[in-house]
Design a protein around this motif. Structure first.
Motif, PDB file in Angstrom:
ATOM      1  N   GLY A 250       0.790  -1.216   0.000  1.00 57.06           N
ATOM      2  CA  GLY A 250       0.000   0.000   0.000  1.00 57.06           C
ATOM      3  C   GLY A 250       0.827   1.274   0.000  1.00 57.06           C
ATOM      4  O   GLY A 250       2.049   1.247   0.192  1.00 57.06           O
ATOM      5  N   LEU A 251       0.160   2.386  -0.210  1.00 56.21           N
ATOM      6  CA  LEU A 251       0.811   3.688  -0.316  1.00 56.21           C
ATOM      7  C   LEU A 251       1.530   4.079   0.971  1.00 56.21           C
ATOM      8  O   LEU A 251       2.671   4.560   0.940  1.00 56.21           O
ATOM      9  N   LEU A 252       0.881   3.896   2.110  1.00 58.06           N
ATOM     10  CA  LEU A 252       1.469   4.319   3.374  1.00 58.06           C
ATOM     11  C   LEU A 252       2.760   3.561   3.675  1.00 58.06           C
ATOM     12  O   LEU A 252       3.756   4.155   4.107  1.00 58.06           O
ATOM     13  N   VAL A 253       2.750   2.253   3.432  1.00 56.70           N
ATOM     14  CA  VAL A 253       3.958   1.460   3.684  1.00 56.70           C
ATOM     15  C   VAL A 253       5.073   1.890   2.732  1.00 56.70           C
ATOM     16  O   VAL A 253       6.242   1.987   3.130  1.00 56.70           O
ATOM     17  N   ALA A 254       4.719   2.166   1.485  1.00 57.29           N
ATOM     18  CA  ALA A 254       5.720   2.586   0.504  1.00 57.29           C
ATOM     19  C   ALA A 254       6.405   3.880   0.927  1.00 57.29           C
ATOM     20  O   ALA A 254       7.583   4.098   0.610  1.00 57.29           O
ATOM     21  N   LEU A 255       5.695   4.737   1.623  1.00 57.25           N
ATOM     22  CA  LEU A 255       6.279   5.999   2.086  1.00 57.25           C
ATOM     23  C   LEU A 255       6.931   5.869   3.456  1.00 57.25           C
ATOM     24  O   LEU A 255       8.033   6.362   3.686  1.00 57.25           O
ATOM     25  N   LEU A 256       6.261   5.181   4.377  1.00 53.34           N
ATOM     26  CA  LEU A 256       6.742   5.135   5.756  1.00 53.34           C
ATOM     27  C   LEU A 256       7.958   4.229   5.927  1.00 53.34           C
ATOM     28  O   LEU A 256       8.832   4.520   6.757  1.00 53.34           O
ATOM     29  N   LEU A 257       8.030   3.134   5.163  1.00 55.82           N
ATOM     30  CA  LEU A 257       9.157   2.215   5.324  1.00 55.82           C
ATOM     31  C   LEU A 257      10.496   2.901   5.036  1.00 55.82           C
ATOM     32  O   LEU A 257      11.412   2.852   5.873  1.00 55.82           O
ATOM     33  N   PRO A 258      10.670   3.550   3.878  1.00 52.88           N
ATOM     34  CA  PRO A 258      11.960   4.218   3.641  1.00 52.88           C
ATOM     35  C   PRO A 258      12.212   5.389   4.577  1.00 52.88           C
ATOM     36  O   PRO A 258      13.356   5.614   5.001  1.00 52.88           O
ATOM     37  N   LEU A 259      11.171   6.143   4.918  1.00 49.16           N
ATOM     38  CA  LEU A 259      11.354   7.273   5.830  1.00 49.16           C
ATOM     39  C   LEU A 259      11.787   6.796   7.210  1.00 49.16           C
ATOM     40  O   LEU A 259      12.654   7.415   7.853  1.00 49.16           O
ATOM     41  N   THR A 260      11.186   5.706   7.677  1.00 56.80           N
ATOM     42  CA  THR A 260      11.531   5.179   9.003  1.00 56.80           C
ATOM     43  C   THR A 260      12.968   4.683   9.039  1.00 56.80           C
ATOM     44  O   THR A 260      13.730   5.008   9.966  1.00 56.80           O
ATOM     45  N   VAL A 261      13.357   3.898   8.037  1.00 55.28           N
ATOM     46  CA  VAL A 261      14.706   3.331   8.023  1.00 55.28           C
ATOM     47  C   VAL A 261      15.764   4.431   7.863  1.00 55.28           C
ATOM     48  O   VAL A 261      16.735   4.501   8.627  1.00 55.28           O
ATOM     49  N   CYS A 262      15.571   5.303   6.867  1.00 52.62           N
ATOM     50  CA  CYS A 262      16.565   6.359   6.617  1.00 52.62           C
ATOM     51  C   CYS A 262      16.591   7.373   7.752  1.00 52.62           C
ATOM     52  O   CYS A 262      17.661   7.876   8.119  1.00 52.62           O
ATOM     53  N   GLY A 263      15.425   7.674   8.306  1.00 52.32           N
ATOM     54  CA  GLY A 263      15.381   8.583   9.445  1.00 52.32           C
ATOM     55  C   GLY A 263      16.069   8.004  10.664  1.00 52.32           C
ATOM     56  O   GLY A 263      16.786   8.712  11.385  1.00 52.32           O
ATOM     57  N   ALA A 264      15.885   6.702  10.901  1.00 50.67           N
ATOM     58  CA  ALA A 264      16.517   6.051  12.044  1.00 50.67           C
ATOM     59  C   ALA A 264      18.040   6.057  11.898  1.00 50.67           C
ATOM     60  O   ALA A 264      18.773   6.303  12.867  1.00 50.67           O
ATOM     61  N   ILE A 265      18.530   5.814  10.683  1.00 49.49           N
ATOM     62  CA  ILE A 265      19.974   5.825  10.459  1.00 49.49           C
ATOM     63  C   ILE A 265      20.522   7.244  10.600  1.00 49.49           C
ATOM     64  O   ILE A 265      21.595   7.463  11.174  1.00 49.49           O
ATOM     65  N   GLY A 266      19.788   8.242  10.088  1.00 46.72           N
ATOM     66  CA  GLY A 266      20.205   9.627  10.272  1.00 46.72           C
ATOM     67  C   GLY A 266      20.234  10.018  11.741  1.00 46.72           C
ATOM     68  O   GLY A 266      21.163  10.705  12.196  1.00 46.72           O
ATOM     69  N   LEU A 267      19.236   9.545  12.504  1.00 48.72           N
ATOM     70  CA  LEU A 267      19.192   9.810  13.947  1.00 48.72           C
ATOM     71  C   LEU A 267      20.388   9.183  14.644  1.00 48.72           C
ATOM     72  O   LEU A 267      21.035   9.820  15.494  1.00 48.72           O
ATOM     73  N   LEU A 268      20.711   7.957  14.272  1.00 48.12           N
ATOM     74  CA  LEU A 268      21.851   7.266  14.878  1.00 48.12           C
ATOM     75  C   LEU A 268      23.154   8.000  14.574  1.00 48.12           C
ATOM     76  O   LEU A 268      24.004   8.187  15.453  1.00 48.12           O
ATOM     77  N   GLN A 269      23.313   8.424  13.338  1.00 47.16           N
ATOM     78  CA  GLN A 269      24.522   9.166  12.970  1.00 47.16           C
ATOM     79  C   GLN A 269      24.615  10.468  13.758  1.00 47.16           C
ATOM     80  O   GLN A 269      25.703  10.844  14.226  1.00 47.16           O
TER      81      GLN A 269
END
Length: 337
Positions: free
Chosen positions: A107-126
């Motif tokens: 679905g649309l929400l997963v297509a948007l939220l999955l990359p945002l969550t992963v990339c945001g989490a890595i940016g937060l960790l950095q």
């Protein structure tokens, strides 16, 4: 009437002051608006040399193709103004595209939220590592670049699997046009306006400038340095993830070969736009001019035809070297004055 040494010095300063102020104004103009002036000259030369360069279709192509780089460059502008650097954005971009295409089956929400969550989490960790340990951002984000590239290869079967977008609404997000421009372009414009307000009109933006100017002084002024640093790297990760997801929607697939060297294009656009690599100065208007300048150069290379698209890297590198040298000269002149 006796003329003292102080009076003589004051008279000398008064005579020198107009010339000094003029040089300072010229230096400020070149540093902050040089990319916009070069962009205007380049467009004018292109319009004179090629009739097809000024067509509405070509202009739309430049804007659309530049929109994804622009989204990433917004986050990079905040990072560089704060005195940091983020080398992981290219890997975030391609990883987000693969994750968005993979998640589109749900679905649309997963297509948007999955990359945002992963990339945001890595940016937060950095951001946490940079802010709390004091490690050099270059090293931390270089590790992020390699790590996310490896994660992308793991998700895509060593790059052998190209996931196709399987959700019509998600594809429409990247391909639908409104008033002649695609949705990603309008999203970019909204983010530029929001980022400009955040950078210029809020306490957070002033803190970003303060940290880039002098982190020690910012600490003495009570600026929450750790929190601000974490937020700017989080923003960079989220925006790179968003750009990658929107690009996957435009292409209807998660292409695994994209993003290589993108971080260099983003840094070049930001620095060409007048943001100092040393931090403390810059803005989004200049960054957008830098992004469009790179897009116009690519278009001109395509118009010439005999040159390969890789020649853009040569031109971009030359522009970047020239801008960095010019910034150094202007900064030194301002210090002497």
């Amino acid at each position: 009437m006796t003329t003292t040494i102080a009076d003589a010095d004051a008279g000398t300063d008064a005579r020198r002051r107009p010339g000094t102020l003029r040089r300072e104004r010229i230096g400020h103009l070149v540093q902050h608006h040089g990319a916009l002036m070069v962009l205007a000259v380049t467009v004018l030369l292109g319009a004179v040399a090629f009739d097809s360069f000024t067509t509405p279709q070509n202009a739309a192509n430049i804007v659309v193709s530049s929109s994804f780089l622009a989204i990433v460059a917004i986050g990079m502008t905040f990072v560089i103004i704060s005195g940091g650097i983020d080398l992981s954005v290219g890997s975030s971009f391609v990883l987000a595209g693969v994750l968005a295409a993979y998640g589109s089956r749900y679905g649309l929400l997963v297509a948007l939220l999955l990359p945002l969550t992963v990339c945001g989490a890595i940016g937060l960790l950095q951001g946490l590592i940079v802010a709390r340990t004091g490690m050099a951002p270059f090293i931390v984000t270089l590790a992020g670049l390699l790590g996310m590239r490896g994660l992308m290869l793991a998700v895509s079967g060593e790059g052998a699997n190209t996931y196709l977008v399987q959700n019509g609404a998600f594809s429409a997000l990247g391909q639908t046009s409104l008033l002649g421009l695609t949705v990603p372009v309008w999203i970019t414009l909204g983010l530029v306006l929001l980022g400009g307000v955040l950078l210029q009109r809020t306490a957070f933006g002033q803190n970003v400038y303060a940290i880039g100017g002098s982190e020690e002084a910012a600490v003495l002024m009570g600026v929450p340095v750790t929190r601000v640093k974490v937020i700017v790297y989080l923003m960079s990760g989220l925006l790179a993830g968003l750009a990658g997801a929107l690009n996957a929607a435009r292409l209807s697939s998660g292409v695994t070969i994209l993003g290589a060297g993108m971080e260099l294009d983003v840094i070049a656009a930001v620095v060409i736009g007048g943001t100092l690599l040393t931090g403390g100065a810059g803005g989004l208007t200049g960054t957008m001019a830098g992004v469009l300048l790179l897009g116009v150069i690519q278009s001109l290379i395509n118009q010439i035809g005999v040159l390969t698209s890789s020649f853009q890297q040569v031109v971009s590198g030359a522009f970047l070297a020239l801008v960095v040298v010019t910034q150094r000269i202007l900064h030194r002149a301002q210090r002497l004055s």
